[in-house]
Each structure stands twice: as C-alpha cells, then as structure tokens.
Motif scaffolding. Sequence first.
Motif, mmCIF file in Angstrom:
data_model
loop_
_atom_site.group_PDB
_atom_site.id
_atom_site.type_symbol
_atom_site.label_atom_id
_atom_site.label_comp_id
_atom_site.label_asym_id
_atom_site.label_seq_id
_atom_site.Cartn_x
_atom_site.Cartn_y
_atom_site.Cartn_z
ATOM 1 N N LEU A 293 -13.519 -15.442 -10.733
ATOM 2 C CA LEU A 293 -13.844 -16.758 -11.269
ATOM 3 C C LEU A 293 -13.112 -17.006 -12.579
ATOM 4 C CD1 LEU A 293 -15.658 -19.286 -10.953
ATOM 5 C CD2 LEU A 293 -17.257 -18.172 -12.481
ATOM 6 N N SER B 101 -9.509 -17.579 -11.920
ATOM 7 C CA SER B 101 -9.238 -18.885 -11.330
ATOM 8 C C SER B 101 -9.442 -19.998 -12.354
ATOM 9 C CB SER B 101 -10.107 -19.127 -10.106
ATOM 10 O OG SER B 101 -11.425 -19.374 -10.484
ATOM 11 N N ALA C 201 -18.289 -23.430 0.294
ATOM 12 C CA ALA C 201 -16.829 -23.524 0.252
ATOM 13 C C ALA C 201 -16.328 -24.332 1.446
ATOM 14 C CB ALA C 201 -16.219 -22.126 0.260
ATOM 15 N N MET D 93 -7.801 -25.658 -2.304
ATOM 16 C CA MET D 93 -8.431 -24.344 -2.370
ATOM 17 C C MET D 93 -9.165 -24.106 -3.672
ATOM 18 S SD MET D 93 -7.980 -23.314 0.500
ATOM 19 C CE MET D 93 -8.869 -21.792 0.300
ATOM 20 N N THR E 3 -12.567 -25.653 -3.694
ATOM 21 C CA THR E 3 -13.295 -24.914 -2.663
ATOM 22 C C THR E 3 -13.813 -23.595 -3.201
ATOM 23 O OG1 THR E 3 -11.841 -25.888 -0.995
ATOM 24 C CG2 THR E 3 -13.043 -23.904 -0.361
ATOM 25 N N PHE E 4 -12.919 -22.841 -3.824
ATOM 26 C CA PHE E 4 -13.301 -21.526 -4.340
ATOM 27 C C PHE E 4 -14.380 -21.644 -5.408
ATOM 28 C CE2 PHE E 4 -12.932 -17.169 -5.313
ATOM 29 C CZ PHE E 4 -12.881 -17.016 -6.678
ATOM 30 N N GLU E 5 -14.187 -22.566 -6.352
ATOM 31 C CA GLU E 5 -15.151 -22.688 -7.451
ATOM 32 C C GLU E 5 -16.531 -23.060 -6.919
ATOM 33 O OE1 GLU E 5 -14.021 -21.778 -10.194
ATOM 34 O OE2 GLU E 5 -11.895 -22.227 -10.204
ATOM 35 N N GLY F 41 -17.694 -22.487 -3.946
ATOM 36 C CA GLY F 41 -18.249 -21.342 -3.218
ATOM 37 C C GLY F 41 -18.866 -20.323 -4.146
ATOM 38 N N VAL F 42 -18.159 -20.012 -5.218
ATOM 39 C CA VAL F 42 -18.673 -19.018 -6.170
ATOM 40 C C VAL F 42 -19.961 -19.516 -6.809
ATOM 41 C CG1 VAL F 42 -18.215 -17.931 -8.390
ATOM 42 C CG2 VAL F 42 -16.457 -17.941 -6.649
#
Lengths: 446, 172
Positions: free
Chosen positions: A228, A231, B66, B97, B100-102, B104-105
Amino acid sequence: MTADPSYLPDSASFSQITASVADPVLEQRFGLVWWIGFAVAAALTLTMIFSLVWLVTFGVGIWGVNTSNVWGFAIANYVWWIGIGNAGTLISSMLLLTRQRWRASISRFAEAMTLFAAAIAGLFPIFHLGRPWFFYWLVPYPDSMTLLPQWNSPLVWDFFAIASYILFSLMFWYTGAIPDFASLRDRAQGRAKQRLYGVLAFGWRGSARHWQIHQAYYGAMACLGVPLVVSVHSVVGLDFAAGMMPGWNESIFPPYFVVGAMYSGFAMVVVLAAAIRRATRTEDLITIDHFDVMARILLMASLIMSASYMTEWFFGWYSGEAAERQFVLNEFRGVYAPIYWTMIACNCVFPLFFAFRPIRRWMPALIVIAVLINVGMWLERILIINETLSHAYVPSQWTLFWPTIWDWLLLFGTLGFFAFLFYIFVRVIPAVSIHEVKAWVSEARA
Amino acid sequence: MSGQRILFAECDSARSLVAAAREARRQRLRTVDALCPFLIEDLHEAMGLPPVQLRPIMLLAGLAAAAAMFGLQYWYSVSFYPLNSGGRAQNAWPSFMLATFETGVLAAAFAGFVTMLVGCGLPRLNHPLFDTPEAGRATSDGFFLLVADEDSATRTALSALPGVIAVTEGAT
C-alpha cells in the motif's frame, strides 16, 4: 567489537515497562516546556486555519501561482507531508514482517506521525483547487450529470490512494494500541481516565483468543501495508511522471519518490524519537541503538537518492531531447541553482557523516542531520515542481515562481498543526508500544 | 458462563503459562481461557484453540471490492460514458489498476477490523472478569490460566502444574 544490540531495556520488569510508558500519560507530568511548545504550536495552528479561510475567501491567487507554475507550494507541501507519512507505515509493516526488534519502541509514534502527516497532506490537494468546495467531485458517486471522475488521471488515483491510506493507517494504528489502552485502563486511578481508556480499549481482556485473532489481523495488515505504501507514493510520483513535461516524464519517479518518502519520514522519526524520549524519559526503551540503526537506514536512502539524481541527469542527456537537456543544465546554472546545490548538500552530502559510528550515536549530530534531510527533501519537492513548470517546452511560458506571505504562512501553519497534534498525542496516548516491548523482552529473556 | 466457578492459576512467565496450558490440556482439565499482557506465540496451540478464519475473509472482501471497483471503471469507460481522446483504448486497464488495488486493500483492512472485533466479542466494556483482581494484572505483568472449577481435584491438579505459583478462586 560490541555485542549485538538488544534494543530492549536490560533489566526492567514487565510492570516497570508499563509504568515507564503509562505514567507520563496518566500522571500528566508535563511542565512548562510542554506548555510553551503547545502554545507556539496552537498559535501556528490558528495561523493555518486563518490562511485556509483567507484562501477560500479570496481564491488561489493569494499564493504566487499567477504564473506558469500553477502548483507552487501546495503540491510540494503535499508530496513532502505524504512522504513523511509513509515512513510510519513502513516502520510498522516492514519491520514487523522482518521481525526487527527495534520496531517495538518506535512504532506507536511513527504510526501516529503517519496519521497526522497524511491528514495534513490531504488538505493540500483539496485547497489548491480553484473551487475547493467541489473537491467531492473526485468521489465516484452517482450525480445528476451522470459524471464519474476521470479514471485515467493520476489526481483521481491520488484521491483513492490517500483516502485508503489514511483509513488503513487509522485501523492499523488503533489495533496495535488496543492492548495498551487496556493497560492504561487498568492502571488509571481517576474514574474519568478509567472510563476514557476503557472505552478506547473496547473492553480488551488480554484473553489468549483475543491475542490469536489480534495477531492474525495485525500480521495481515502488515503484509498489506508495504504494497500500500509503495502504491500510494508511486501514485504521488505518477502525478508528475504520467504527464509529458520535461524533467517529470521519467519512469524512475515512482520508486524514486517511494525511497524519498522513506528517507524524509525516517528523518522525521529520528527527530520525534529524540523529542519523545526526552519528554517521557524513556531512554531505556528508545535506546541509542535505535538511532544508530535508523541513521544507517538514512545513509542507505541517501545513497539511493544520490543514485536517482544521477540517473535523472544521465537520462536527461541520453534522451537527446533538447528540452530535457536544457532542463538538466538549468538545474545547475539557472535561477534556482543555489537551491539545487543546497538540496544536494542536505540530501546527499551531510548524511554521509552517518557512515561513522560515533556520529550515528551522537544526539546533536543525529538531530541536525535529520532536520537538514527534511529541509533538503522539502527543497527537492519544491524544485521538482519549480524547475519543470518554470522552464517547460514553450519559451513564452518561462516564468518564475515567487512565494507570497500566504504560501509561507500555510507551510509553517501546517508544521505547527503537526506539532500541535503531537503535543496532544504525547499526553493522551502511550508513546511506546508497551505490549510489543514486553513480548520481545520475554522472548529475549527466555 | 455467568456464575461459573473459575480457578485462576497464576504463572511466573510466558513460557510457564504455555507449559501449564499444554499440561492442563493433557490432563483434560477444562481450560476456559488464558490471560497475558502480550502476544505469546505458542499459547493458542498449547490451549488447542480453533484456527482463526480472519484472513480468508479479508482476502474475499479485498478481491470483491477490487473487482467491483475495476468493474465500475470498465463499465463507465467502455459502455456508459466512453470518451474518444485521440482514439485511445476505452478499456484503459493499466490506469484502472491503481484505484482497484487501493479499494481492495481498504476493503480487506476494514473487513478484517470488523471480523476481529466480532471474533473477540468486542466492544464489551462490561465483563464478569473485570470484577476479579487478576484481570487488572493481566494487562501489566500477570500470566493466568483460567480453568473451570469442576471438582475438588481440579485445584490440586492445577497447583501441581509446572510454573504455577498461585491458584485463586473467582466466579465469572
């Protein structure tokens, strides 16, 4: 050769460890020094609020951004603050996963630093907008115009990154603090404090099942935290790199920004650790070995930053593009050259002193170099924005940026607000992770 | 659970708590709980606690969120509101992406937090255990094994466990 540092108190019992962290909070032993510092921080916080109100009333033009440099101080401050914030999560997650003992004493206030810095950082993208009251348009909600945000824009990715980062950090920090709130609840004398910490602790009992579940969650969060952070700060780097401006359009930006974030964040942790250690008298918990190992990390990050700068210079030339080559030359010969050299000195030269063990273990040197690193990193953010926006592709747009009084007031206001939050933190929250230190002590003595 | 008689076996260290828990399980004493001021790695295995189902829930929540976020971006860019900017691909999945990733986390973190609280039964500010003096020491330096006081032999067996320094009574 000295023995491996244990990073732990030599002979304190578990109740002594609890006492040394909990008592400064419960007994409120803070004197004149705290009050003076708090007053200054409160005054600066009021300055920040006043600057923001003035900004919203009279518009972004009160800053020096009536030039080609439309991002001015705001985005530089944003990148600098979020960079500082990232180190807290890296300390918590990365050091937990690699089972570094020295994490235990510093993780609590490092994570608090993350929360405060990230919250302050989040202010800038909102307030740098021409019409900041429309910032909620970044949220994908079904509106009357059936418009959702521009998914291809790094600024939209920023919104998701910062929002998820702040909420993630809050949950991570709070989970780690629950057992310590329980310790304070059971140790507090007055009813008000017992109630406060009792509510904060959610009724934690120290049951083995609680610990089992807690560990499952905390470990999983640490695994999520590292990607995280990478990113989030990569997205911040992409704010610049995803465009095509000279000096910005470099694929090294995401990793370069992440390392820069770790760098400035660790430097801030060194400064905070020195202050908290002195204020709460926890020298046996935050030991000189902690500073030694953090200084080594700063040295390593400094070397990587130097390599990044050299990569930038090389590829600026290697690209063969006139604008890029001009850009690199301008860094050394242009109007901002003195600032550039100062930045190089602060980021690349002074931290080299940490190669020497006596300097790594000498507090004044540690604090001075750490502050210089933070200043250098702020200058770097300023230069990233200024160099490119003042000297881009179109010569008729080459203008310089001069900060106005409002730029400075807001910057120092946010610094004061950060200090304000920390002054309160140190009086209300146990600054060291009591249960973790005890766990390591127990393992070390077994 | 209320009104049950519980014996608190105090141990002198984390290691002895684990040993006592293991031995109590071997002797088939009914262990109700164990209290300690910090995480002890082997304790839940020594007590035979069932595994925690938290991480699969986090994974599912993260993947679902996500997928939803990606789906939203995809649907919007390809079907609902496509924009022709220089003929670039509508399904710009590399740019999708990041959000999406953020998302999801964040969803995984939130799901885990809720699952943790539900699994621990927290917040529960009022528990019968808080009426006992041992509870206060458990968050500081006390290691306790809680066993149900079923018959007179339990107390003797408990005192005989390795590392137990005191056995006291309580009711929860």
